[in-house]
Design a protein around this motif. Sequence first.
Motif, mmCIF file in Angstrom:
data_model
loop_
_atom_site.group_PDB
_atom_site.id
_atom_site.type_symbol
_atom_site.label_atom_id
_atom_site.label_comp_id
_atom_site.label_asym_id
_atom_site.label_seq_id
_atom_site.Cartn_x
_atom_site.Cartn_y
_atom_site.Cartn_z
ATOM 1 N N TYR A 51 0.831 -1.210 0.000
ATOM 2 C CA TYR A 51 0.000 0.000 0.000
ATOM 3 C C TYR A 51 0.867 1.262 0.000
ATOM 4 N N PHE A 52 1.870 1.299 0.896
ATOM 5 C CA PHE A 52 2.707 2.491 0.973
ATOM 6 C C PHE A 52 3.601 2.653 -0.257
ATOM 7 N N LEU A 53 4.025 1.548 -0.861
ATOM 8 C CA LEU A 53 4.838 1.651 -2.070
ATOM 9 C C LEU A 53 4.041 2.172 -3.256
ATOM 10 N N LEU A 54 2.742 1.929 -3.266
ATOM 11 C CA LEU A 54 1.915 2.392 -4.382
ATOM 12 C C LEU A 54 1.513 3.863 -4.245
ATOM 13 N N GLN A 55 1.783 4.491 -3.105
ATOM 14 C CA GLN A 55 1.471 5.910 -2.933
ATOM 15 C C GLN A 55 2.466 6.748 -3.740
ATOM 16 N N PRO A 56 1.968 7.827 -4.403
ATOM 17 C CA PRO A 56 2.864 8.622 -5.251
ATOM 18 C C PRO A 56 3.915 9.398 -4.459
ATOM 19 N N THR A 57 3.694 9.689 -3.219
ATOM 20 C CA THR A 57 4.657 10.501 -2.462
ATOM 21 C C THR A 57 5.604 9.660 -1.617
ATOM 22 N N THR A 58 5.623 8.370 -1.819
ATOM 23 C CA THR A 58 6.440 7.467 -1.001
ATOM 24 C C THR A 58 7.903 7.632 -1.371
ATOM 25 N N ASP A 59 8.717 7.741 -0.328
ATOM 26 C CA ASP A 59 10.164 7.806 -0.516
ATOM 27 C C ASP A 59 10.694 6.372 -0.472
ATOM 28 N N THR A 60 10.910 5.778 -1.635
ATOM 29 C CA THR A 60 11.275 4.357 -1.718
ATOM 30 C C THR A 60 12.677 4.083 -1.191
ATOM 31 N N GLU A 61 13.545 5.091 -1.155
ATOM 32 C CA GLU A 61 14.897 4.861 -0.640
ATOM 33 C C GLU A 61 14.864 4.525 0.853
ATOM 34 N N LYS A 62 13.980 5.174 1.596
ATOM 35 C CA LYS A 62 13.880 4.899 3.028
ATOM 36 C C LYS A 62 13.329 3.491 3.251
ATOM 37 N N ILE A 63 12.332 3.097 2.453
ATOM 38 C CA ILE A 63 11.782 1.735 2.583
ATOM 39 C C ILE A 63 12.838 0.705 2.216
ATOM 40 N N ARG A 64 13.617 1.024 1.179
ATOM 41 C CA ARG A 64 14.685 0.118 0.771
ATOM 42 C C ARG A 64 15.679 -0.052 1.910
ATOM 43 N N ASP A 65 16.057 1.043 2.561
ATOM 44 C CA ASP A 65 17.001 0.979 3.674
ATOM 45 C C ASP A 65 16.440 0.161 4.838
ATOM 46 N N VAL A 66 15.140 0.320 5.113
ATOM 47 C CA VAL A 66 14.513 -0.459 6.184
ATOM 48 C C VAL A 66 14.548 -1.944 5.836
ATOM 49 N N PHE A 67 14.264 -2.288 4.585
ATOM 50 C CA PHE A 67 14.316 -3.696 4.166
ATOM 51 C C PHE A 67 15.732 -4.246 4.250
ATOM 52 N N ILE A 68 16.725 -3.449 3.919
ATOM 53 C CA ILE A 68 18.112 -3.912 4.022
ATOM 54 C C ILE A 68 18.466 -4.185 5.478
ATOM 55 N N ILE A 69 18.045 -3.297 6.373
ATOM 56 C CA ILE A 69 18.298 -3.516 7.802
ATOM 57 C C ILE A 69 17.562 -4.766 8.274
ATOM 58 N N PHE A 70 16.320 -4.929 7.825
ATOM 59 C CA PHE A 70 15.540 -6.113 8.200
ATOM 60 C C PHE A 70 16.227 -7.391 7.717
ATOM 61 N N LEU A 71 16.711 -7.384 6.480
ATOM 62 C CA LEU A 71 17.403 -8.564 5.956
ATOM 63 C C LEU A 71 18.713 -8.830 6.703
ATOM 64 N N ALA A 72 19.415 -7.784 7.117
ATOM 65 C CA ALA A 72 20.649 -7.962 7.886
ATOM 66 C C ALA A 72 20.342 -8.603 9.239
#
Length: 164
Positions: A51-72
């Motif tokens: 849902y948040f990724l489909l929003q036009p104002t979403t900053d995908t770099e921050k989500i990407r960083d959160v996913f990288i931390i989650f995967l680590a």
Amino acid sequence: MQEVSKPPAALPPPPQEPAVSPEELKQQRQIMLVLVGLLVVFIVFTLGSVYFLLQPTTDTEKIRDVFIIFLALLSMILMLILVVLIYQLSVLINLLQNEIKPIITSTNETVSTLRGTANFLSENVTEPVIKLNEYFAGFSQFFSLFRASSKRGKPTNKTNNQGE
């Protein structure tokens, strides 16, 4: 006359499963609740992310960083689990080498001793007894031939034959 039919033979009852204690049942329910809870959290997290990724104002770099931390974090947890698994495997190997292997060795020695004892008894007790029985059977047959020939030579007496 009416024929009375017998009722069909009763089938044996199906094998019963072992009874589950209340503690085990409670533990199984707790495990199921935890698994269902984790599944619900995963589904909510996935749907929220989409849902948040489909929003036009979403900053995908921050989500990407959160996913990288989650995967680590996930990889660290998996490495910890792998270390525990390797430790458990080493404990199992130690158990096999130091406790079970001597038991198997001792069992093999006992079996070979029993095999030797059985061979000894077979050669020194059983075979002589069998040969002795063979000789006795031969002697009894030999003497029964003489008894039979000596009875043929005697005059037969009716009272003698009936008594035998």
